[in-house]
Design a protein around this motif. Structure first.
Motif, PDB file in Angstrom:
ATOM      1  N   LEU A  57     -18.888  -0.168   0.191  1.00 53.95           N
ATOM      2  CA  LEU A  57     -19.832   0.795  -0.379  1.00 53.95           C
ATOM      3  C   LEU A  57     -19.434   1.275  -1.763  1.00 53.95           C
ATOM      4  CD1 LEU A  57     -20.434   3.080   2.738  1.00 53.95           C
ATOM      5  CD2 LEU A  57     -21.778   1.101   2.000  1.00 53.95           C
ATOM      6  N   GLU A  58     -18.144   1.475  -1.987  1.00 53.00           N
ATOM      7  CA  GLU A  58     -17.654   1.982  -3.275  1.00 53.00           C
ATOM      8  C   GLU A  58     -16.260   1.434  -3.519  1.00 53.00           C
ATOM      9  OE1 GLU A  58     -16.429   6.199  -5.455  1.00 53.00           O
ATOM     10  OE2 GLU A  58     -17.360   6.270  -3.470  1.00 53.00           O
ATOM     11  N   ILE A  59     -16.014   1.009  -4.762  1.00 53.86           N
ATOM     12  CA  ILE A  59     -14.696   0.472  -5.098  1.00 53.86           C
ATOM     13  C   ILE A  59     -14.281   0.965  -6.483  1.00 53.86           C
ATOM     14  CG2 ILE A  59     -13.415  -1.640  -5.657  1.00 53.86           C
ATOM     15  CD1 ILE A  59     -14.883  -2.985  -3.377  1.00 53.86           C
ATOM     16  N   VAL A  60     -13.075   1.539  -6.541  1.00 57.23           N
ATOM     17  CA  VAL A  60     -12.436   1.864  -7.818  1.00 57.23           C
ATOM     18  C   VAL A  60     -11.128   1.088  -7.804  1.00 57.23           C
ATOM     19  CG1 VAL A  60     -11.491   3.664  -9.301  1.00 57.23           C
ATOM     20  CG2 VAL A  60     -13.473   4.169  -7.826  1.00 57.23           C
ATOM     21  N   LYS A  61     -11.046   0.057  -8.648  1.00 54.78           N
ATOM     22  CA  LYS A  61      -9.925  -0.885  -8.609  1.00 54.78           C
ATOM     23  C   LYS A  61      -8.577  -0.157  -8.581  1.00 54.78           C
ATOM     24  CE  LYS A  61      -8.092  -4.969 -10.953  1.00 54.78           C
ATOM     25  NZ  LYS A  61      -7.418  -5.396  -9.745  1.00 54.78           N
ATOM     26  N   ASP A  62      -7.724  -0.589  -7.657  1.00 54.91           N
ATOM     27  CA  ASP A  62      -6.352  -0.092  -7.497  1.00 54.91           C
ATOM     28  C   ASP A  62      -6.268   1.373  -7.057  1.00 54.91           C
ATOM     29  OD1 ASP A  62      -5.661  -2.625  -8.368  1.00 54.91           O
ATOM     30  OD2 ASP A  62      -5.188  -1.979 -10.405  1.00 54.91           O
ATOM     31  N   TYR A  63      -7.426   1.997  -6.695  1.00 52.81           N
ATOM     32  CA  TYR A  63      -7.381   3.409  -6.312  1.00 52.81           C
ATOM     33  C   TYR A  63      -8.208   3.757  -5.072  1.00 52.81           C
ATOM     34  CZ  TYR A  63      -8.064   8.433  -6.362  1.00 52.81           C
ATOM     35  OH  TYR A  63      -8.130   9.743  -5.977  1.00 52.81           O
ATOM     36  N   LYS A  64      -9.426   3.227  -4.962  1.00 48.65           N
ATOM     37  CA  LYS A  64     -10.319   3.711  -3.898  1.00 48.65           C
ATOM     38  C   LYS A  64     -11.145   2.565  -3.320  1.00 48.65           C
ATOM     39  CE  LYS A  64     -13.711   7.381  -3.093  1.00 48.65           C
ATOM     40  NZ  LYS A  64     -14.506   8.438  -3.766  1.00 48.65           N
ATOM     41  N   LEU A  65     -11.273   2.610  -1.989  1.00 46.52           N
ATOM     42  CA  LEU A  65     -12.085   1.636  -1.267  1.00 46.52           C
ATOM     43  C   LEU A  65     -12.852   2.396  -0.195  1.00 46.52           C
ATOM     44  CD1 LEU A  65     -12.690  -1.397  -0.722  1.00 46.52           C
ATOM     45  CD2 LEU A  65     -10.638  -1.451   0.682  1.00 46.52           C
ATOM     46  N   VAL A  66     -14.183   2.329  -0.244  1.00 46.12           N
ATOM     47  CA  VAL A  66     -15.025   2.969   0.773  1.00 46.12           C
ATOM     48  C   VAL A  66     -15.855   1.876   1.435  1.00 46.12           C
ATOM     49  CG1 VAL A  66     -16.794   4.711   1.255  1.00 46.12           C
ATOM     50  CG2 VAL A  66     -15.145   5.097  -0.605  1.00 46.12           C
ATOM     51  N   GLN A  67     -15.772   1.844   2.759  1.00 45.48           N
ATOM     52  CA  GLN A  67     -16.462   0.805   3.521  1.00 45.48           C
ATOM     53  C   GLN A  67     -17.223   1.432   4.681  1.00 45.48           C
ATOM     54  OE1 GLN A  67     -12.963  -1.365   4.793  1.00 45.48           O
ATOM     55  NE2 GLN A  67     -13.172  -2.837   3.119  1.00 45.48           N
ATOM     56  N   GLU A  68     -18.317   0.786   5.071  1.00 48.95           N
ATOM     57  CA  GLU A  68     -18.950   1.093   6.355  1.00 48.95           C
ATOM     58  C   GLU A  68     -18.512   0.012   7.331  1.00 48.95           C
ATOM     59  OE1 GLU A  68     -23.233   1.382   8.671  1.00 48.95           O
ATOM     60  OE2 GLU A  68     -23.232   1.457   6.486  1.00 48.95           O
ATOM     61  N   TRP A  69     -18.011   0.428   8.485  1.00 48.22           N
ATOM     62  CA  TRP A  69     -17.655  -0.513   9.548  1.00 48.22           C
ATOM     63  C   TRP A  69     -18.781  -0.540  10.566  1.00 48.22           C
ATOM     64  CZ3 TRP A  69     -11.894  -0.843  11.332  1.00 48.22           C
ATOM     65  CH2 TRP A  69     -11.084  -1.155  10.225  1.00 48.22           C
ATOM     66  N   PHE A  70     -19.138  -1.737  10.996  1.00 48.65           N
ATOM     67  CA  PHE A  70     -20.259  -1.894  11.912  1.00 48.65           C
ATOM     68  C   PHE A  70     -19.780  -1.841  13.361  1.00 48.65           C
ATOM     69  CE2 PHE A  70     -22.138  -4.797   8.394  1.00 48.65           C
ATOM     70  CZ  PHE A  70     -22.558  -3.695   7.673  1.00 48.65           C
ATOM     71  N   PHE A  71     -20.424  -0.993  14.162  1.00 50.68           N
ATOM     72  CA  PHE A  71     -20.133  -0.872  15.591  1.00 50.68           C
ATOM     73  C   PHE A  71     -21.403  -1.065  16.415  1.00 50.68           C
ATOM     74  CE2 PHE A  71     -16.486   1.588  13.944  1.00 50.68           C
ATOM     75  CZ  PHE A  71     -15.462   1.046  14.690  1.00 50.68           C
ATOM     76  N   GLY A  72     -22.314  -1.899  15.941  1.00 51.30           N
ATOM     77  CA  GLY A  72     -23.573  -2.057  16.671  1.00 51.30           C
ATOM     78  C   GLY A  72     -24.470  -0.856  16.404  1.00 51.30           C
TER      79      GLY A  72
END
Length: 127
Positions: A57-72
């Motif tokens: 969802l959002e990436i700031v190189k070498d600092y931040k990673l935002v993800q949605e994980w799918f659970f159905g």
């Protein structure tokens, strides 16, 4: 739905830790399984032969990673936020994982601690 938070130190640079989270070749080295991942927003990723899938969802190189994980089918998206902060010679990972389904919580926490973070630490500190 539950939430998991943890802080974890790894003896490597922010760049090295970021690459271990986002470079599919490196992920394959520390997991032992094929991986589909990159550092682009919108990428649908798959780790551990599809046991973990989601979207960047959002990436700031070498600092931040935002993800949605799918659970159905879930009412609220399960969001993973990873911040990488310099801590002396180490990198401190600040992890927040929200809206984890109750029936998956223990498995997810064990996965983060033993298979995800510990594996990255062993991979980066060994080489």
């Amino acid at each position: 739905m539950k939430e998991f938070n943890c802080n974890y130190n790894i003896g490597a640079s922010q760049e090295e830790v970021f690459n271990a989270f986002t470079n599919s070749f490196q992920i394959e080295l520390w997991t032992g399984y094929p991986a589909k991942m990159d550092d682009k927003v919108g990428t649908i990723f798959s780790l551990w032969e599809g046991d973990i899938t989601g979207c960047n969802l959002e990436i700031v190189k070498d600092y931040k990673l935002v993800q949605e994980w799918f659970f159905g089918e879930t009412e609220h998206p399960s969001i993973v936020t990873i911040l990488l902060k310099k801590s002396g010679k180490d990198t401190r990972i600040e992890l927040n994982h929200t809206n984890i389904p109750d029936d998956a919580y223990e498995e997810i926490v064990e996965g983060w601690e033993e298979y995800y973070l510990a594996s990255i630490k062993n991979f980066l500190e060994f080489y």
